[in-house]
Design a protein around this motif. Structure first.
Motif: not given
Ligand code: P6P
Length: 337
Positions: A199-217
């Motif tokens: 079971k995946i925890p309902e909440d969490g404190y890890i966010y996973s994203i390639n922030e190198g693309n930030y300006i285009n998000f």
């Protein structure tokens, strides 16, 4: 001393969950497990033999193919072809669907969509890579399977799973009745049940994203990242950014610890980078079965219309509460998408 339960034993034991099962799906899952062990052997020694590096070819998406990509693709296609339960294969490494017509598979009714070695660009730097698979039952029952059999919505999947070739090699799969994880024991060459009823925890404190693309998000994604970078007032806990660049590894970590993985639209991938049929749909099925959530920021991944084999989509996937928060930001700041 706890009794070791192998993947094969578990599959047979769970077959009773399907009253009309004749063992075909069980054999198909076993065939995938066998190919995974062979691929694991080569991944683990990749640095020692001339199997690293580029094959010098490109796949249908213009991406350079690694020697291990080709090896893994060959192993899974061979196992599925010889196993006799699969009538059609869709692979990231093949432009066109592979129709299996052989004596052993003349009654086969399963379609397997597979990314044989996801994250392969990480192989040369010894970062975890993975295999993702999705299994459908053919829609058409008369005559030969057709392309339409491979273009089914994610809700039609009968099974899905991934293998992560990491510090240990794990096979995680669902048949729609929960998620179970098996760790390969090299001393006996068997996947053994190590993570029952994941079971995946309902909440969490890890966010996973390639922030190198930030300006285009999209603005909604930018706002969500900023939300994660502020201290959570209710718990005084900061979030952590973790991005391996290998979707399976990022998602598996979130399965265990909780978290969200996002691959939103970017300038180079305006529809998102990841593939619906053999990456997002299987992962969405697994995550939902483990109690999590998987959308493109607005729509449930599993309900998305499948128009082509290699179509891309955005994905927001992981702990329910985190995905819902990101969706709120998309609705508020990027409703036009
Ligand atoms: P980027 C690996 O190539 C992959 O398909 C996924 O496994 C991974 O999550 C993503 O691409 C990484 O993409 O653009 O961040 O390097």
């Amino acid at each position: 001393m706890s009794v070791v339960k192998t993947l094969g034993q578990f599959i047979i034991e769970k077959q009773k969950d399907f009253p009309y099962a004749k063992g075909e799906l069980s054999r198909l899952l076993r065939d995938i497990g066998i190919a995974a062990k062979i691929v694991n052997r080569e991944v683990n020694k990749a640095g020692l033999v001339n199997i690293l590096g580029d094959e010098g070819t490109t796949n249908s998406h213009g991406e350079s193919q690694k020697k291990l990509d080709i090896f893994a693709n060959h192993q899974f296609i061979s196992a599925l072809t010889c196993g006799g339960e699969c009538c059609l294969i869709v692979s990231e490494e093949n432009d066109d669907p592979i129709f299996i017509e052989s004596d052993v598979s003349h009654n086969a009714k399963y379609i397997v969509c597979i990314d044989p070695l996801d994250g392969s660009s990480n192989i040369d730097v010894n970062v975890s890579v993975g295999t993702i698979f999705s299994i459908y039952r053919r829609k058409s029952t008369e005559g030969k399977p057709t392309l339409q059999d491979a273009l089914q919505r994610g809700t039609e999947q009968v099974a899905a799973g991934y293998i992560v070739y990491g510090s240990s090699t794990m096979l995680v799969y669902t048949t729609g009745k929960g998620v179970n994880g098996f760790t390969l024991d090299p001393s006996i060459g068997e996947f053994c049940l190590s993570h029952p009823d994941m079971k995946i925890p309902e909440d969490g404190y890890i966010y996973s994203i390639n922030e190198g693309n930030y300006i285009n998000f999209p603005d909604g994604v930018k706002k969500y990242i900023k939300f994660c970078q502020e201290e959570d007032p209710s718990t005084k806990r900061p979030y952590s950014s973790r991005y391996i660049g290998s979707m399976i590894a990022d998602m598996h970590r979130n399965m265990i610890k909780g978290g969200i993985f996002l691959y939103p639209p970017t300038s180079s991938s305006p529809k998102g980078k990841l593939r619906l049929v053999y990456e997002c749909n299987p992962m969405a099925f697994i995550i939902e079965q483990a109690g999590g959530r998987a959308t493109d920021g607005f729509q449930r991944i599993l309900e998305m219309e499948v128009e082509s084999l290699h179509q891309r989509c955005s994905i927001f996937v992981g702990s329910e509460n985190m995905v819902r928060k990101a969706e709120d930001m998309m609705m508020k700041y990027s409703p036009e998408m």
